[in-house]
Scaffold this active site. Structure first.
Site, PDB file in Angstrom:
ATOM      1  N   ARG A 237       0.851  -1.195   0.000  1.00  0.00           N
ATOM      2  CA  ARG A 237       0.000   0.000   0.000  1.00  0.00           C
ATOM      3  C   ARG A 237       0.886   1.243   0.000  1.00  0.00           C
ATOM      4  O   ARG A 237       1.903   1.295   0.715  1.00  0.00           O
ATOM      5  CB  ARG A 237      -0.915   0.029   1.240  1.00  0.00           C
ATOM      6  CG  ARG A 237      -2.089  -0.928   1.192  1.00  0.00           C
ATOM      7  CD  ARG A 237      -3.114  -0.546   0.118  1.00  0.00           C
ATOM      8  NE  ARG A 237      -4.232  -1.478   0.057  1.00  0.00           N
ATOM      9  CZ  ARG A 237      -4.336  -2.496  -0.805  1.00  0.00           C
ATOM     10  NH1 ARG A 237      -3.379  -2.726  -1.685  1.00  0.00           N
ATOM     11  NH2 ARG A 237      -5.409  -3.272  -0.795  1.00  0.00           N
ATOM     12  N   GLU A 266      -3.677   7.294  -5.036  1.00  0.00           N
ATOM     13  CA  GLU A 266      -3.758   6.600  -6.322  1.00  0.00           C
ATOM     14  C   GLU A 266      -4.969   7.152  -7.070  1.00  0.00           C
ATOM     15  O   GLU A 266      -6.007   7.324  -6.437  1.00  0.00           O
ATOM     16  CB  GLU A 266      -3.910   5.086  -6.121  1.00  0.00           C
ATOM     17  CG  GLU A 266      -2.608   4.454  -5.698  1.00  0.00           C
ATOM     18  CD  GLU A 266      -2.663   2.940  -5.565  1.00  0.00           C
ATOM     19  OE1 GLU A 266      -3.695   2.337  -5.921  1.00  0.00           O
ATOM     20  OE2 GLU A 266      -1.683   2.363  -5.090  1.00  0.00           O
ATOM     21  N   HIS A 285      -0.401   0.083  -9.985  1.00  0.00           N
ATOM     22  CA  HIS A 285      -1.111  -0.883  -9.138  1.00  0.00           C
ATOM     23  C   HIS A 285      -1.644  -2.063  -9.971  1.00  0.00           C
ATOM     24  O   HIS A 285      -2.855  -2.304 -10.045  1.00  0.00           O
ATOM     25  CB  HIS A 285      -2.258  -0.203  -8.366  1.00  0.00           C
ATOM     26  CG  HIS A 285      -2.673  -0.975  -7.147  1.00  0.00           C
ATOM     27  ND1 HIS A 285      -3.168  -0.367  -6.013  1.00  0.00           N
ATOM     28  CD2 HIS A 285      -2.686  -2.296  -6.878  1.00  0.00           C
ATOM     29  CE1 HIS A 285      -3.459  -1.284  -5.102  1.00  0.00           C
ATOM     30  NE2 HIS A 285      -3.176  -2.466  -5.621  1.00  0.00           N
TER      31      HIS A 285
HETATM   32  C1  8YV Z   1      -6.615  -4.810  -6.283  1.00  0.00           C
HETATM   33  C2  8YV Z   1      -5.072  -5.060  -4.230  1.00  0.00           C
HETATM   34  O1  8YV Z   1      -6.309  -4.596  -7.618  1.00  0.00           O
HETATM   35  O2  8YV Z   1      -5.877  -7.135  -3.516  1.00  0.00           O
HETATM   36  C3  8YV Z   1      -5.452  -6.041  -3.191  1.00  0.00           C
HETATM   37  O3  8YV Z   1      -5.338  -5.712  -1.992  1.00  0.00           O
HETATM   38  O4  8YV Z   1      -4.515  -4.064  -3.925  1.00  0.00           O
HETATM   39  C4  8YV Z   1      -5.336  -5.332  -5.682  1.00  0.00           C
HETATM   40  O5  8YV Z   1      -5.366  -6.688  -5.922  1.00  0.00           O
HETATM   41  C5  8YV Z   1      -7.222  -3.580  -5.732  1.00  0.00           C
HETATM   42  O6  8YV Z   1      -7.432  -3.668  -4.369  1.00  0.00           O
HETATM   43  C6  8YV Z   1      -8.570  -3.314  -6.410  1.00  0.00           C
HETATM   44  O7  8YV Z   1      -9.623  -3.958  -5.768  1.00  0.00           O
END
Ligand code: 8YV
Length: 324
Positions: A237, A266, A285
């Site tokens: 993150r 983001e 991401h």
């Molecule tokens: C997603 C992510 O693309 O799973 C997670 O925690 O950060 C990513 O896989 C994002 O959260 C969108 O839902």
């Protein structure tokens, strides 16, 4: 049972939901204002969150009808888990199915930074590939036998460590709140203090769960304790890293490079100077952005929703306390 999705899941998940004959509420527009999103959530028994933020205390106040939340992500920092648990609302996430894909991106970033791949690709695109060979220009690092520090040895960190060990025979050290002896064997990994992780890692890769308590944890003080040749990788993150401090640390040579798949905020702001540095690679991401991972996530979301609708335990519930 009414299920609200702020966006459609990949077809693998939608198909399962349709077969289960659940009532699906899916808005036509993709980008919803907070007010519109709340309005939809107020009508739903189950809310599916695809990159939806803001399941905070106010959300639970405003949406008393919501009985379960199914996230299309392994991270659950967008949910006030304590508030959900207090209301007996199970929250599910999507572990495992994206561990390989996400750790692949951590590995990719590590290599890209170590060999300045993004920067060198930019040189080709902008015609900066001189006729004259220069044996000492734009040299990268080799990672053979170096030390990989994992901050947060869970499933994704484990996969990253496994790849680094297999590819470069890297030594693995890690820091978690508590040691994970069950994961150490295969990796020949050693649990170390946070300080030792900073001091000893040649590559430091972040894989921990994010909470506000960790905001800007990786800032100037931390960078000063790291090796000058260190590469920081963040596929977890953006909030973990103080980006202005990181920029200074990179420009001043306090650490060597950084590979980031996440940022804060983001999308990364257009005037963020980090992507302009040659020793940095930034991706938008894409950790879980493979067909296999996204299909797996979609199926898992649907399985959680369907289990809840049947009165069963959600298979990948985060706050298992609600079932006690
Ligand atoms: C997603 C992510 O693309 O799973 C997670 O925690 O950060 C990513 O896989 C994002 O959260 C969108 O839902």
């Amino acid at each position: 049972m009414k299920v609200f999705l702020n966006q459609a899941l990949p077809e693998a998940g939608m198909e399962l939901l349709r077969k289960a004959q659940l009532e699906i509420l899916l808005p036509e527009q993709e980008a919803l204002s907070r007010a519109d999103w709340i309005n939809y959530c107020q009508q739903a028994d189950v809310v599916v969150g695809l990159a939806a933020k803001g399941f905070d205390a106010a959300f639970f106040e405003q949406c008393p009808k919501v009985k379960a939340i199914a996230l299309f992500s392994v991270g659950y920092d967008q949910v006030d888990i304590a508030a959900a648990t207090q209301r007996n609302i199970p929250v599910s996430n999507t572990p495992d199915v994206l561990s390989r894909a996400t750790s692949d991106v951590a590995f990719l970033l590590m290599q890209s930074v170590a060999r300045l791949a993004a920067f060198n690709f930019e040189r080709v695109k902008t015609g900066n590939w001189p006729q004259q060979f220069n044996p000492t220009a734009h040299l990268g690092q080799e990672l053979y036998g170096k030390t990989l520090g994992i901050f947060g040895l869970g499933r994704i960190g484990f996969e990253m460590a496994r790849k680094c060990k297999a590819a470069f025979d890297m030594k693995i050290i890690y820091h978690n709140r508590s040691p994970k002896p069950e994961l150490e064997g295969e990796l020949d990994a050693t649990y170390v203090s946070f300080e030792a992780l900073l001091e000893r890692s040649d590559v430091l890769s972040l894989h921990a769960n994010y909470t506000e308590a960790s905001k800007d944890l990786f800032g100037a003080d931390v960078f000063r304790k790291m090796k000058r040749n260190a590469i920081l990788i963040n596929t977890a993150r953006g909030g973990f890293v103080h980006e202005a401090d990181l920029y200074r640390a990179l420009v001043e040579g306090v650490i060597w490079g950084a590979g980031l798949d996440v940022s804060s905020p983001e999308p990364m702001l257009r005037d963020n100077p980090l992507p302009g540095l040659q020793n940095v690679c930034v991706l938008p991401h894409i950790g879980s952005a493979t067909v296999a991972a996204r299909d797996g996530m979609a199926r898992l979301v649907a399985e959680n929703v369907i289990a809840f609708a049947k009165g069963e335990r959600m298979p990948t519930v985060v706050n298992a306390e609600v079932y006690i």
